[in-house]
Design a protein around this motif. Structure first.
Motif, PDB file in Angstrom:
ATOM      1  N   ARG A 146       0.843  -1.217   0.000  1.00  0.00           N
ATOM      2  CA  ARG A 146       0.000   0.000   0.000  1.00  0.00           C
ATOM      3  C   ARG A 146       0.868   1.254   0.000  1.00  0.00           C
ATOM      4  O   ARG A 146       0.576   2.230  -0.687  1.00  0.00           O
ATOM      5  N   ASP A 169      -5.154  -2.576  -5.027  1.00  0.00           N
ATOM      6  CA  ASP A 169      -6.003  -3.756  -5.271  1.00  0.00           C
ATOM      7  C   ASP A 169      -5.557  -4.519  -6.519  1.00  0.00           C
ATOM      8  O   ASP A 169      -5.682  -5.748  -6.574  1.00  0.00           O
ATOM      9  N   LYS A 216       1.723   6.911  -6.579  1.00  0.00           N
ATOM     10  CA  LYS A 216       0.630   7.856  -6.883  1.00  0.00           C
ATOM     11  C   LYS A 216       1.131   9.287  -6.811  1.00  0.00           C
ATOM     12  O   LYS A 216       0.756  10.135  -7.625  1.00  0.00           O
ATOM     13  N   GLU A 244      -3.301   0.953  -8.646  1.00  0.00           N
ATOM     14  CA  GLU A 244      -4.101   0.742  -7.424  1.00  0.00           C
ATOM     15  C   GLU A 244      -3.531  -0.458  -6.667  1.00  0.00           C
ATOM     16  O   GLU A 244      -3.156  -1.456  -7.292  1.00  0.00           O
TER      17      GLU A 244
END
Ligand code: AMP
Ligand code: ZN
Ligand code: FE
Ligand code: FE
Length: 286
Positions: A105, A121, A112, A119
């Protein structure tokens, strides 16, 4: 006929691409007598791989490659012949898997900030395992068309000190050795030739290190010879393996490092000796 083993193999339970079925089929193709599964910080793949090995007459050595640190440097410690149901081992690697997931993460958040549209995910979906790592982020970057190759992903974003690099919390080498020992296994320093220095080795021997991975895909003949001498000097066991990650790093490496089977016998003899000693202690204590 000489028998050989490969004691350093990964599957999709960490950052390899092979399923246990594919791994065992490849091992069979290369005529291996024994193999050890050493996924990063997980033993999840061991039970299914053991069943498959048994079915085709390949000896299975349960293992894991634990991420640890010594003197600020990351080192990898292979745990062989561990009890894969050992409670503390499962607890500690479970915690570490959490660290790995959080790190994904964080890596994605850093990307980002650089306007890289990835992402977490997508990374988790691609990894589909509890022990995700940077190679999964690299594959996701390639899949999204952001990088042309895994190498580019590491070079641009994921290598140490690149913008997407996030350090991970690691246990000390001594703690990893102790964790492996209390699970009944043997602790072996992985691919020492890839480390910056040999300085941590005497301290690890002091902490109970059992062996050195002298043979590895990235070790030259001279490097292997150097570590064979060190193993001899410190009275350590000798291991070796291809560190095959399946198709994730170009050509599959399984079959390129062939460890003579006598080294597997020596590993098993040490574990058996440890067990005998434990039993005689219990008897004496009773
Ligand atoms: P991690 O455990 O998340 O830090 O990721 C480590 C994994 O990334 C190891 O399996 C390495 O072989 C792999 N790796 C490290 N550097 C590179 C690179 N430049 N290209 C491809 N894979 C790499
Ligand atoms: Zn790996
Ligand atoms: Fe490693
Ligand atoms: Fe490895």
């Amino acid at each position: 006929m000489t028998m050989f083993a490969d004691l350093h193999l990964h599957t999709h339970f960490s950052d390899g691409t092979y399923s246990p079925e594919e791994l065992v089929a490849q091992a069979r193709r290369h005529g291996l007598a024994a193999l050890a599964l050493t996924d990063h910080d997980t033993v999840e793949g061991c039970a299914p791989t053991a069943v498959l090995c048994h079915a085709v007459g390949i000896e299975f050595i349960p293992g894991a490659e634990l991420t640890a640190e010594q003197g600020g440097d990351e080192i990898h410690i292979l745990g062989y012949l561990v009890d894969i149901q050992n409670r503390r081992l499962l607890e500690e690697i479970g915690k570490f898997q959490g660290v790995r997931q959080n790190r994904i993460r964080e890596i994605v958040a850093r990307l980002k900030q650089m306007n890289v549209p990835l992402e977490s995910d997508a990374v988790f979906a691609l990894a589909n395992c509890r022990s995700p790592g940077r190679p999964h982020v690299a594959r996701a970057l390639v899949q999204a068309g952001i990088c042309a190759s895994l190498d580019e992903a590491f070079e641009r974003f994921l290598k140490k000190n690149r913008p997407g690099w996030v350090p991970k919390f690691k246990m000390s080498a001594a703690a990893a050795i102790e964790l492996i020992h209390q699970a009944g296994g043997l602790a072996v320093l992985a691919h020492p030739g890839l480390n910056r220095t040999d300085d941590p080795i005497p301290g690890m021997v002091e902490a109970g290190l059992d062996g050195i991975e002298c043979f590895h895909t990235k070790h030259s003949t001279a490097t292997s010879e150097h570590y064979l001498e060190l193993a001899d000097h410190f009275h350590l066991l000798v291991t070796g393996g291809s560190d095959c990650h399946g198709m994730s790093k170009g050509k599959p490496l399984i079959g390129t490092v062939k460890l003579p089977y006598q080294h597997v016998e020596m590993l098993k003899a040490k574990v058996a000796g440890n067990l005998m000693r434990e039993k005689s202690c219990v008897k004496r204590d009773a």
